[in-house]
Design an enzyme around this catalytic site. Structure first.
Site: not given
Length: 388
Positions: A178, A206, A238
Site C-alpha cells: 500500500s 490495492h 478502493k
C-alpha cells in the site's frame, strides 16, 4: 490522563509526525472541495477506477436504500444477512474464480478475523515486513509464533520456513504493497508454500480492479487458481468505490470463517444498500475495461515525467506512485507547496513507513486526465528546494 498523554502528542508534533484530518465538503473524486471552500485536484484517493460516485453505483444504492433501509439491523448470523449480501458474495466468488466468498465490514476486520480463525498457539505466521498494519496486527494477536521476513525476499522466507516445526504454517502478504506500490512475488511464494506445507494468504486490497486482464487483481495477474492461492482477501473501498471487504476461497475455508472468525460473527453486517451498490460497481468494472487501460496509460505518463524530473520513485507499475524524500519535515513542506498549487497528495511518514523513508504517496485514478497529471508534474518541477 491529560498529563500522561500531552507530552507524547507534543513530541510527535515536534518530530513532524502529527496526523491531521482534512474535512471535505464534496464527494470523493478527481476534484474535491474542503470545508473552507478551497478546490483541489486530488492525488491521494484509493478510488482507482473512479467508481465512488458513478451514476449506476449511486442509483443502485438509492434503490436498495428505499427498499431495505440504511442499516442491516444485526450481524450476518442473527438477522442481518440479506439477498443483496448473498448475491454479492456469489458474484465475488465468480469474479475471483473461487468456490465461495464471505463479506466483512472492512479489510482490517477481514484480515484480523481470518488469520486468528486459522492459526493459534503452536502454529507459525510468516509475513512480509512491509505488510499492511492489519495483517501485522492479525499475526501478532493470533497467538501463533509471528515472524517477519525481509521485503519481497523469498530466500529469507525459505530460511524461516526450514527452521520451523509449527503444526500449521501461514504465509501472509499484501498483493500490492500500500505504501510502495510494488507487487509480491507470488509465484515464488506459491512454490515455497507447497514445498513447506504452508497456507498462502494474500490481501489484494490495492490490486483488485486494477491488475489482471479483467481486473481480477494479483491472482489473475499471475494466473493463480484456488489450489495455489487458497486464501484471497480484497477490499471494496478502493477500486470498487464502495466499502467493506471479502475473503474468497474454498467451501471449507468460508465455513470455517463463518464458525470461527470473531470479526465476522460479532459485528453488524454491512447495509444491504451498500452490497447492492457494490454489485453495480462490479458490473461497471467488468463492462468498462477502458478504465483500467486509461489508468495504466496515466501511470506510465506520470512515471516518465517523474523520471525526467529526477524524482526518486519506487518500482511500481500500479496506481500507487510514492516519491521517496526520506525526511519527514521536507515531505510535509513539499505536500504543503503542492496544496498551495491546488494538488492534494498524501504525506506519509513513520511509523506508517520505515524511519528515513518518508514520502509523498501519489495515487492515480481513471478519473484523472492527462492535464491533471501534467499539472502535478509541473508543480513538482517548480518545487525547487523541497525536492531532493
Amino acid at each position: 490522563m491529560e498529563q500522561a498523554l500531552a507530552p507524547a502528542l507534543a513530541q510527535r508534533s515536534e518530530d513532524h509526525l502529527y496526523r491531521h484530518r482534512r474535512v471535505l465538503a464534496t464527494a470523493p473524486g478527481r476534484r474535491v472541495t474542503d470545508a473552507g471552500g478551497r478546490c483541489f485536484t486530488a492525488f491521494c484517493s484509493n478510488d482507482y477506477l473512479g467508481l465512488a460516485k458513478h451514476p449506476k453505483v449511486v442509483a443502485a444504492f438509492k434503490r436498495a436504500a428505499e427498499r431495505y433501509g440504511v442499516g442491516s439491523g444485526a450481524s450476518h448470523l442473527v438477522s442481518g444477512h440479506g439477498r443483496e449480501h448473498r448475491a454479492l458474495e456469489d458474484e465475488l466468488a465468480d469474479f475471483t474464480g473461487r468456490a465461495r466468498a464471505l463479506l466483512f465490514c472492512s479489510g482490517y476486520m477481514a484480515n484480523l478475523g481470518t488469520v486468528k480463525a486459522l492459526v493459534g498457539k503452536g502454529d507459525a505466521v510468516f509475513e512480509d515486513r512491509l505488510n499492511h498494519a492489519s495483517l501485522l496486527d492479525a499475526g501478532l494477536s493470533s497467538g501463533a509464533r509471528f515472524q517477519r521476513f525481509r521485503h519481497l525476499d523469498s530466500s529469507d522466507l525459505q530460511r524461516r520456513l526450514l527452521a520451523t516445526e509449527a503444526r500449521r504454517r501461514l504465509i501472509a502478504v499484501d498483493g500490492v504493497f500500500s505504501m510502495d506500490g510494488d507487487i509480491a512475488p507470488l509465484p515464488e511464494l506459491v512454490t515455497l508454500a507447497q514445498q513447506h506445507g504452508a497456507w498462502l494468504l494474500v490481501d489484494d486490497a490495492h490490486g483488485f480492479g486494477c491488475l489482471g486482464p479483467s481486473g481480477g487483481g494479483v491472482a489473475e495477474h499471475f494466473a493463480l487458481a484456488e489450489p495455489a492461492l487458497p486464501i484471497l482477501i480484497g477490499t471494496l473501498g478502493k477500486a470498487f468505490g464502495t466499502a467493506g471487504a471479502f475473503v474468497a476461497g474454498s467451501e471449507a475455508l468460508i465455513e470455517t470463517l463463518i464458525q470461527q472468525a470473531r470479526t465476522y460473527i460479532y459485528t453488524t453486517a454491512l447495509p444491504p444498500a451498500l452490497a447492492a451498490a457494490t454489485r453495480a460497481s462490479l458490473q461497471v468494472l467488468r463492462a468498462e475495461p477502458w478504465r483500467r487501460q486509461w489508468l495504466a496509460a496515466l501511470i506510465q505518463r506520470f512515471r516518465r515525467g517523474a523520471s525526467t524530473l529526477g524524482l526518486s520513485l519506487a518500482d511500481s507499475a500500479t496506481p500507487i506512485q510514492p516519491v521517496i524524500l526520506g525526511d519527514s519535515q521536507r515531505t510535509l513542506q513539499l505536500a504543503a507547496y503542492l496544496e498551495a498549487r491546488g494538488f492534494l497528495v498524501g504525506a506519509i511518514r513513520p511509523p506508517t513507513v520505515p524511519a528515513g523513508s518518508a514520502r509523498l504517496r501519489i495515487t492515480l485514478s481513471a478519473a484523472h486526465t492527462e492535464a491533471d497529471v501534467d499539472g502535478l508534474l509541473a508543480a513538482l518541477a517548480d518545487a525547487g528546494g523541497y525536492r531532493p
